[in-house]
Design a protein around this motif. Structure first.
Motif, PDB file in Angstrom:
ATOM      1  N   LEU A  51      -3.761   7.928  -2.504  1.00  0.00           N
ATOM      2  CA  LEU A  51      -4.676   7.706  -1.376  1.00  0.00           C
ATOM      3  C   LEU A  51      -5.012   6.228  -1.248  1.00  0.00           C
ATOM      4  O   LEU A  51      -5.101   5.696  -0.146  1.00  0.00           O
ATOM      5  CB  LEU A  51      -5.960   8.522  -1.571  1.00  0.00           C
ATOM      6  N   VAL A  52      -5.196   5.576  -2.400  1.00  0.00           N
ATOM      7  CA  VAL A  52      -5.481   4.141  -2.369  1.00  0.00           C
ATOM      8  C   VAL A  52      -4.297   3.397  -1.745  1.00  0.00           C
ATOM      9  O   VAL A  52      -4.465   2.480  -0.949  1.00  0.00           O
ATOM     10  CB  VAL A  52      -5.769   3.614  -3.790  1.00  0.00           C
ATOM     11  N   ALA A  53      -3.086   3.843  -2.103  1.00  0.00           N
ATOM     12  CA  ALA A  53      -1.885   3.178  -1.600  1.00  0.00           C
ATOM     13  C   ALA A  53      -1.818   3.209  -0.080  1.00  0.00           C
ATOM     14  O   ALA A  53      -1.304   2.291   0.559  1.00  0.00           O
ATOM     15  CB  ALA A  53      -0.639   3.813  -2.199  1.00  0.00           C
ATOM     16  N   ILE A  54      -2.360   4.295   0.501  1.00  0.00           N
ATOM     17  CA  ILE A  54      -2.353   4.385   1.970  1.00  0.00           C
ATOM     18  C   ILE A  54      -3.149   3.230   2.569  1.00  0.00           C
ATOM     19  O   ILE A  54      -2.844   2.742   3.644  1.00  0.00           O
ATOM     20  CB  ILE A  54      -2.947   5.731   2.435  1.00  0.00           C
ATOM     21  N   MET A  55      -4.174   2.805   1.827  1.00  0.00           N
ATOM     22  CA  MET A  55      -5.095   1.817   2.413  1.00  0.00           C
ATOM     23  C   MET A  55      -4.647   0.376   2.217  1.00  0.00           C
ATOM     24  O   MET A  55      -5.254  -0.530   2.756  1.00  0.00           O
ATOM     25  CB  MET A  55      -6.484   1.999   1.807  1.00  0.00           C
ATOM     26  N   ILE A  56      -3.622   0.135   1.422  1.00  0.00           N
ATOM     27  CA  ILE A  56      -3.150  -1.248   1.237  1.00  0.00           C
ATOM     28  C   ILE A  56      -2.442  -1.709   2.503  1.00  0.00           C
ATOM     29  O   ILE A  56      -1.512  -1.063   2.963  1.00  0.00           O
ATOM     30  CB  ILE A  56      -2.169  -1.352   0.054  1.00  0.00           C
ATOM     31  N   PRO A  57      -2.886  -2.836   3.070  1.00  0.00           N
ATOM     32  CA  PRO A  57      -2.213  -3.320   4.287  1.00  0.00           C
ATOM     33  C   PRO A  57      -0.768  -3.682   3.977  1.00  0.00           C
ATOM     34  O   PRO A  57      -0.459  -4.157   2.883  1.00  0.00           O
ATOM     35  CB  PRO A  57      -3.006  -4.575   4.669  1.00  0.00           C
ATOM     36  N   TYR A  58       0.083  -3.467   4.944  1.00  0.00           N
ATOM     37  CA  TYR A  58       1.509  -3.618   4.712  1.00  0.00           C
ATOM     38  C   TYR A  58       1.893  -5.039   4.332  1.00  0.00           C
ATOM     39  O   TYR A  58       2.790  -5.259   3.530  1.00  0.00           O
ATOM     40  CB  TYR A  58       2.267  -3.172   5.959  1.00  0.00           C
ATOM     41  N   HIS A  59       1.174  -6.005   4.905  1.00  0.00           N
ATOM     42  CA  HIS A  59       1.549  -7.394   4.654  1.00  0.00           C
ATOM     43  C   HIS A  59       1.353  -7.814   3.204  1.00  0.00           C
ATOM     44  O   HIS A  59       1.949  -8.775   2.752  1.00  0.00           O
ATOM     45  CB  HIS A  59       0.768  -8.322   5.580  1.00  0.00           C
ATOM     46  N   VAL A  60       0.476  -7.086   2.487  1.00  0.00           N
ATOM     47  CA  VAL A  60       0.230  -7.438   1.094  1.00  0.00           C
ATOM     48  C   VAL A  60       1.480  -7.182   0.258  1.00  0.00           C
ATOM     49  O   VAL A  60       1.832  -7.948  -0.630  1.00  0.00           O
ATOM     50  CB  VAL A  60      -0.960  -6.632   0.542  1.00  0.00           C
ATOM     51  N   THR A  61       2.183  -6.118   0.563  1.00  0.00           N
ATOM     52  CA  THR A  61       3.350  -5.758  -0.238  1.00  0.00           C
ATOM     53  C   THR A  61       4.636  -6.394   0.286  1.00  0.00           C
ATOM     54  O   THR A  61       5.678  -6.305  -0.345  1.00  0.00           O
ATOM     55  CB  THR A  61       3.532  -4.237  -0.258  1.00  0.00           C
ATOM     56  N   LEU A  62       4.538  -7.026   1.444  1.00  0.00           N
ATOM     57  CA  LEU A  62       5.745  -7.521   2.118  1.00  0.00           C
ATOM     58  C   LEU A  62       6.538  -8.509   1.248  1.00  0.00           C
ATOM     59  O   LEU A  62       7.740  -8.325   1.021  1.00  0.00           O
ATOM     60  CB  LEU A  62       5.337  -8.184   3.437  1.00  0.00           C
ATOM     61  N   ILE A  63       5.857  -9.522   0.743  1.00  0.00           N
ATOM     62  CA  ILE A  63       6.579 -10.566   0.015  1.00  0.00           C
ATOM     63  C   ILE A  63       7.086 -10.087  -1.356  1.00  0.00           C
ATOM     64  O   ILE A  63       8.248 -10.306  -1.692  1.00  0.00           O
ATOM     65  CB  ILE A  63       5.722 -11.845  -0.085  1.00  0.00           C
TER      66      ILE A  63
END
Lengths: 275, 439
Positions: free
Chosen positions: A112-124
């Motif tokens: 559920l927490v993973a759903i809330m991480i904005p996509y740009h954070v994981t992009l790089i």
């Protein structure tokens, strides 16, 4: 409807008619734009009728971004992704809903927490991983990162909870293995949910933009949104081509929805078990 | 057991499909091999957008005549998409970047400040030899504080006011009489009265292009040469006073976005559009039937005899340090930015205006443009380039752009007093960027 007065009926049809116009007109306008040369779109009074420039727009578009190849890429990526993600997410949702194991709730919470991480954070970080593996500019780089789509797992888990335990137990008593139960009993019962998640996953990948943009390097590997985006330059935009491209990218979604629409309506959980 | 086999089958199928999709996995010129010392060879990949990418494509043949061993692959990517990919690539240490990237002049400083070592120093490769071939403005945006080139100047956007000759004629206004912004406002009033047409389209809430042109024209910008916030300057006030007056006289047509401005231009809702030279291409493309109904004059000055030159737009080329074929990349950049031939191809076929001074001597620049009422528009723009004042865009250009567009909206739409609005903008920029505000 028998006892409705003519006045009410007229009103009803009037509002329905207005509703249809409002929702259909943009599509119609898109079609008009796709079949006219670029300049026509801004004319006053506007040209309300489809023109004869459609083939020309299509040819230009294909020359420009290789639209046939690009549509093929998009279809291949999206269909593979949808099938793969549907299997993974359904299985994961089933495990979360129906199996007891250590740390289940903790893992689900993290999901559920993973759903809330904005996509740009994981992009790089994600980009670095794929570039280290040497998978830049490949289709699997587009497909894999979201194949275990947290929201779809969540959705499937919620739906799976509606499956009565007694149904699964009955199957176990009858000697069915766990995979047999999953494929033969859970999946058929889950068809409506699966259709909903399938459409959701299809739409997600079909419209997915930032990740394919970043990870795909050459024009012959592009997906539709990435290719369409490259049509928009500094100051000069051929709107005829853009409209043709949008039309082509809308069609598969419509077809996919029409195909699965029946699943929404006909799929009913009831009847599989009597309590 | 049987069901286990099914599972394997599914997994196997999926893996098979994935493996099948992985064809063509070359990323940005990995296969290329730069020849140390000798003639450049191998393959290079170049990123650009739209007509700019097409211009590079046009240059490839001429380039290959000089460097037959280099293959050039041009990738046409959306303008903002280039930045997205470039940022991710630079942030991850140069992974997946091509050998040459096109970047707009006003964004250059942003990349150079954030990733100074990630861009090749062109001066070390000998680009200083070409220094005098470009105007002062173009030099300043492509050089770092030590006067070294980290980008190669390509196109430039001298500004002008595009106007409808038929509307001016109908209102009895002579464009040659418009020398100052006051004249411009007077002309606008006459045109509005006689023809009902508005004077200028502005995307009030999202784009402060007119304000930027006016700043640049007066030798000012968002930041001064030391990088301090300069939006409270006298020049900035003057610019907004003119824009506010235009709005008060109801001469401004508020447009929504780029498409709105284009639509207003094509439909004759406005009599003039002040923009960079590149807008001539947009007008020609979108209104092919208004042949002979358009003309151009330079931006009006703030006082009689004042500067009428400014820049809007333009782009340059950088070579990411991660390139494994620096020799070939530099050869292409040098050819594409300092030879006249590729400049002329880009101008004639794609309407992109070169910054290379020697190109202006070409006969093409003295030609009359039929579409623009037989005016020598390219001559007008080329003569303007030398007078474009230097502007310090800085790494915080984008922040200032957003803030000043908001400020423009608060002045024009909410009626905030100019001094107050500019003061607020300066405070906001100060807290966002940590820069000092000029006195």
């Amino acid at each position: 409807m028998k006892n409705v007065s003519p006045l009410k009926k007229t009103l009803l049809y009037f509002f329905l008619f207005v509703g249809v116009i409002v929702s259909v007109f943009p599509f119609y306008w898109m079609f008009v734009g796709a079949t006219n040369p670029s300049g026509e779109i801004f004319k006053v009074p506007p040209n309300f009728f489809p023109g004869t420039h459609g083939w020309e727009n299509f040819k230009n578009l294909n020359e420009n971004v290789g639209i046939i190849r690009v549509m093929g890429n998009s279809l291949l990526i999206t269909l593979t992704f949808t099938a793969l993600a549907a299997i993974i997410c359904t299985a994961a949702g089933y495990a979360f809903a129906k199996f007891q194991f250590k740390g289940r709730n903790q893992i689900f919470f993290m999901l559920l927490v993973a759903i809330m991480i904005p996509y740009h954070v994981t992009l790089i970080p994600l980009f670095e991983i794929f570039s280290n593996v040497g998978w830049l500019n490949t289709f699997q780089a587009v497909i894999l990162p979201q194949a275990a789509y947290p929201f779809a797992i969540f959705l499937m888990r919620q739906n799976m909870q509606a499956i009565p335990d007694s149904l699964l137990e009955a199957a176990r008593v009858d000697g069915a293995g766990e995979f047999h139960i999953f494929f033969r009993i859970v999946l058929p019962v889950m068809r409506p949910a699966l259709a909903a998640v399938g459409i959701f996953l299809f739409m997600f990948q079909w419209n997915n933009f930032i990740w394919p943009l970043v990870v795909l390097q050459s024009q012959d590997m592009y997906t539709l949104p990435v290719a369409l985006s490259s049509l928009v330059g500094m100051s000069r935009i051929d709107y005829g081509q853009v409209m043709m491209g949008t039309t082509l990218s809308t069609l598969p979604i419509m077809i996919f929805f029409l195909l699965l629409q029946k699943q929404f309506i006909s799929g009913i959980l009831g009847g599989s078990v009597k309590e | 057991m049987k069901s286990w086999w099914k599972m394997f089958l599914v997994v196997g199928l999926v893996a098979g499909v994935l493996a099948a999709c992985s064809g063509n996995s070359g990323n940005g010129g990995d296969e290329s091999s730069g020849d140390e010392g000798g003639e450049p060879s191998g393959e290079i990949t170049v990123w650009g957008w739209n007509v700019a990418a097409e211009s590079m494509e046009l240059a490839v043949d001429g380039f290959k005549e000089q460097y037959p061993d280099v293959e050039v692959k041009v990738e046409d990517i959306g303008r903002l998409d280039v930045y997205e990919k470039l940022t991710v690539g630079l942030a991850s240490g140069g992974n997946g970047l091509p050998d040459v990237v096109m970047v707009e002049s006003d964004r250059l400083a942003n990349y150079y400040d954030q990733f100074p070592d990630a861009l090749t120093n062109l001066s070390e490769l000998g680009y200083d030899d070409h220094k005098d071939k470009f105007g002062e403005y173009k030099q300043s945006v492509t050089q770092n504080a030590d006067g070294e080139f980290f980008a190669a100047p390509w196109d430039v956007g001298p500004t002008g006011v595009f106007y409808r000759t038929d509307i001016f004629e109908e209102a009895g206004v002579n464009p040659e009489d418009i020398k100052t912004w006051d004249d411009y406002i007077e002309a606008g009033k006459t045109i509005k009265e006689k023809t009902g047409t508005q004077m200028v389209p502005i995307d009030i809430a999202k784009d402060d292009a007119l304000y930027r042109m006016m700043l640049n024209q007066q030798g000012a910008y968002y930041y001064d040469e030391e990088g301090n916030i300069d939006v409270t300057s006298e020049e900035s006030k003057k610019a907004f006073e003119v824009i506010q007056q235009l709005e008060n006289e109801e001469l401004v047509l508020n447009n929504d976005g780029w498409n709105g401005v284009v639509s207003a231009t094509v439909n004759g809702e406005v009599a003039t559009v002040p923009f960079g030279v590149w807008y001539s291409g947009t007008i020609k493309d979108q209104a092919p039937d208004q042949d002979g109904q358009w003309g151009v004059f330079q931006l009006p000055a703030f006082e009689e005899g004042g500067n009428r030159a400014a820049n809007l737009g333009g782009s340059d080329l950088v070579i990411p340090s991660s390139t494994d074929n620096q020799g070939a990349a530099y050869a292409f950049v040098e050819y594409f930015t300092t030879e006249v031939d590729p400049q002329m191809k880009a101008l004639k076929e794609k309407g992109i205006f070169p910054s290379l001074n020697s190109a202006y001597e070409e006969e093409f620049f003295s030609q009359e443009s039929e579409y623009f009422s037989n005016q020598q528009i390219y001559k007008l723009f080329s003569e303007e380039v030398a007078d474009i004042p230097v502007a310090n865009y800085t790494a915080d250009y984008a922040r200032a752009f957003d803030t000043m567009s908001d400020t423009q909206a608060s002045i024009l739409l909410d009626g905030t007093k100019i001094e107050d609005a500019l003061q607020n903008a300066a405070e906001k920029l100060k807290s966002e960027t940590g820069r000092e505000v000029t006195e």
